[in-house]
Design a protein around this motif. Structure first.
Motif, mmCIF file in Angstrom:
data_model
loop_
_atom_site.group_PDB
_atom_site.id
_atom_site.type_symbol
_atom_site.label_atom_id
_atom_site.label_comp_id
_atom_site.label_asym_id
_atom_site.label_seq_id
_atom_site.Cartn_x
_atom_site.Cartn_y
_atom_site.Cartn_z
ATOM 1 N N VAL A 1 10.562 -32.509 -11.136
ATOM 2 C CA VAL A 1 11.694 -31.845 -10.626
ATOM 3 C C VAL A 1 11.776 -31.906 -9.096
ATOM 4 N N ARG A 2 10.747 -31.622 -8.528
ATOM 5 C CA ARG A 2 10.721 -31.980 -6.750
ATOM 6 C C ARG A 2 11.509 -33.336 -6.580
ATOM 7 N N ALA A 3 11.137 -34.360 -7.391
ATOM 8 C CA ALA A 3 11.719 -35.751 -7.188
ATOM 9 C C ALA A 3 13.219 -35.681 -7.386
ATOM 10 N N GLU A 4 13.768 -34.991 -8.217
ATOM 11 C CA GLU A 4 15.004 -34.770 -8.651
ATOM 12 C C GLU A 4 15.851 -33.983 -7.729
ATOM 13 N N VAL A 5 15.381 -32.952 -7.154
ATOM 14 C CA VAL A 5 15.790 -32.394 -6.050
ATOM 15 C C VAL A 5 16.029 -33.155 -4.705
ATOM 16 N N GLN A 6 14.938 -34.030 -4.626
ATOM 17 C CA GLN A 6 15.117 -35.098 -3.537
ATOM 18 C C GLN A 6 16.257 -36.125 -3.667
ATOM 19 N N LYS A 7 16.402 -36.421 -4.788
ATOM 20 C CA LYS A 7 17.179 -37.365 -5.430
ATOM 21 C C LYS A 7 18.679 -36.832 -5.312
ATOM 22 N N TRP B 1 19.903 -34.364 -3.084
ATOM 23 C CA TRP B 1 20.072 -34.480 -1.681
ATOM 24 C C TRP B 1 20.588 -35.707 -1.128
ATOM 25 N N ASN B 2 19.728 -36.703 -1.558
ATOM 26 C CA ASN B 2 19.659 -38.175 -1.077
ATOM 27 C C ASN B 2 21.094 -38.785 -1.685
ATOM 28 N N ALA B 3 21.791 -38.613 -2.771
ATOM 29 C CA ALA B 3 23.013 -38.794 -3.412
ATOM 30 C C ALA B 3 23.877 -38.178 -2.460
ATOM 31 N N PHE B 4 23.895 -36.995 -2.241
ATOM 32 C CA PHE B 4 24.860 -36.238 -1.434
ATOM 33 C C PHE B 4 24.889 -36.787 -0.008
ATOM 34 N N SER B 5 23.855 -37.016 0.794
ATOM 35 C CA SER B 5 23.806 -37.526 2.111
ATOM 36 C C SER B 5 24.345 -38.791 2.202
ATOM 37 N N SER B 6 23.892 -39.640 1.091
ATOM 38 C CA SER B 6 24.502 -41.163 1.153
ATOM 39 C C SER B 6 26.101 -41.273 0.809
ATOM 40 N N LYS B 7 26.492 -39.944 0.470
ATOM 41 C CA LYS B 7 27.939 -39.983 -0.008
ATOM 42 C C LYS B 7 28.359 -40.684 -1.350
ATOM 43 N N SER C 1 29.612 -36.376 7.558
ATOM 44 C CA SER C 1 28.397 -36.790 8.118
ATOM 45 C C SER C 1 27.205 -35.658 7.426
ATOM 46 N N PRO C 2 27.170 -35.592 6.146
ATOM 47 C CA PRO C 2 26.482 -34.639 5.558
ATOM 48 C C PRO C 2 24.887 -34.822 5.681
ATOM 49 N N LYS C 3 24.028 -33.864 6.465
ATOM 50 C CA LYS C 3 22.763 -34.016 6.307
ATOM 51 C C LYS C 3 22.119 -32.676 5.923
ATOM 52 N N THR C 4 20.755 -32.929 5.399
ATOM 53 C CA THR C 4 19.929 -31.939 4.814
ATOM 54 C C THR C 4 18.612 -32.024 5.203
ATOM 55 N N GLU C 5 18.058 -30.859 5.570
ATOM 56 C CA GLU C 5 16.408 -30.588 5.672
ATOM 57 C C GLU C 5 16.050 -29.589 4.694
ATOM 58 N N LEU C 6 15.150 -30.226 3.757
ATOM 59 C CA LEU C 6 14.633 -29.213 2.643
ATOM 60 C C LEU C 6 13.351 -28.489 3.189
ATOM 61 N N ARG C 7 13.294 -27.497 2.693
ATOM 62 C CA ARG C 7 12.051 -26.433 2.747
ATOM 63 C C ARG C 7 11.122 -26.800 1.331
ATOM 64 N N GLU C 8 10.141 -26.063 1.398
ATOM 65 C CA GLU C 8 9.130 -26.138 0.181
ATOM 66 C C GLU C 8 9.997 -25.952 -1.062
ATOM 67 N N ILE C 9 9.729 -26.891 -2.025
ATOM 68 C CA ILE C 9 10.449 -26.606 -3.380
ATOM 69 C C ILE C 9 9.403 -25.966 -4.413
ATOM 70 N N GLU C 10 9.784 -25.051 -4.697
ATOM 71 C CA GLU C 10 8.915 -24.189 -5.780
ATOM 72 C C GLU C 10 9.602 -24.386 -7.055
ATOM 73 N N VAL C 11 8.784 -24.865 -8.180
ATOM 74 C CA VAL C 11 9.290 -25.117 -9.474
ATOM 75 C C VAL C 11 8.434 -23.983 -10.611
ATOM 76 N N GLN C 12 9.277 -23.667 -11.435
ATOM 77 C CA GLN C 12 8.926 -22.717 -12.384
ATOM 78 C C GLN C 12 9.319 -23.186 -13.620
ATOM 79 N N MET C 13 8.337 -23.433 -14.569
ATOM 80 C CA MET C 13 8.676 -24.186 -15.731
ATOM 81 C C MET C 13 9.226 -23.061 -16.943
ATOM 82 N N ALA C 14 10.360 -23.259 -17.462
ATOM 83 C CA ALA C 14 10.754 -22.456 -18.456
ATOM 84 C C ALA C 14 10.763 -22.900 -19.793
ATOM 85 N N GLY C 15 9.947 -23.987 -19.954
ATOM 86 C CA GLY C 15 9.944 -24.668 -21.358
ATOM 87 C C GLY C 15 9.404 -26.067 -21.064
ATOM 88 N N PRO C 16 9.218 -26.868 -22.212
ATOM 89 C CA PRO C 16 8.884 -28.258 -21.935
ATOM 90 C C PRO C 16 10.163 -29.067 -21.559
#
Length: 146
Positions: free
Chosen positions: A9-15, A17-23, A66-81
């Motif tokens: 999930v953390r990798a998907e969040v990074q992905k 914002w990377n997609a957004f920043s790379s336009k 020129s979109p740019k983002t700085e992420l803070r800590e990503i908390e992940v809560q599992m709601a199911g498998p």
């Protein structure tokens, strides 16, 4: 199917914002389930993700933006498998284009909640997204035009 992990999930969040920043409209749009609903920080109501993607493409995925983002800590809560919820803070800043006019944006205290679901192909996709800001982040018009 494999259970979703917090690291995935953390990798998907990074992905995301990377997609957004790379336009990359295609990569950004591909992050969402077809029926996903979003609440965006600069709108007053929810809307289908596909409409938000089109607006973002017009405003941010153009050469002058020129979109740019700085992420803070990503908390992940599992709601199911196959379902996970990511919550995190972020700073979003840069330049956007609205009706041919350049605007500077600085959302220093953005907050995000994204619900991810593993689809039938095994991909993690956003089914619901809520972006907000702890303080008003009004775009400032630049003197030049796009």
């Amino acid at each position: 199917m494999e259970t979703i992990s917090p690291e995935q999930v953390r990798a998907e969040v990074q992905k995301y914002w990377n997609a957004f920043s790379s336009k990359s409209k295609e990569k950004f749009a591909g992050m969402f389930e077809p029926g996903a609903i979003v609440f965006v920080a600069d709108t007053r109501r929810n809307e289908p993700a596909r409409l938000m993607v089109e607006r973002r493409a017009r405003e941010y995925f153009v050469p002058q933006a020129s979109p740019k983002t700085e992420l803070r800590e990503i908390e992940v809560q599992m709601a199911g498998p196959e379902v996970a919820i990511a919550t995190y803070g972020y700073r979003f800043y840069g330049t956007r284009v609205i009706n041919g006019v350049l605007y500077d944006v600085d959302m220093s205290f953005g907050r995000a909640t994204q619900i991810f679901h593993r689809d039938e192909t095994g991909q993690l996709r956003i089914v619901h997204e809520h972006l907000s800001s702890a303080t008003a982040a009004l775009p400032r018009k630049r003197d030049e035009t796009a």
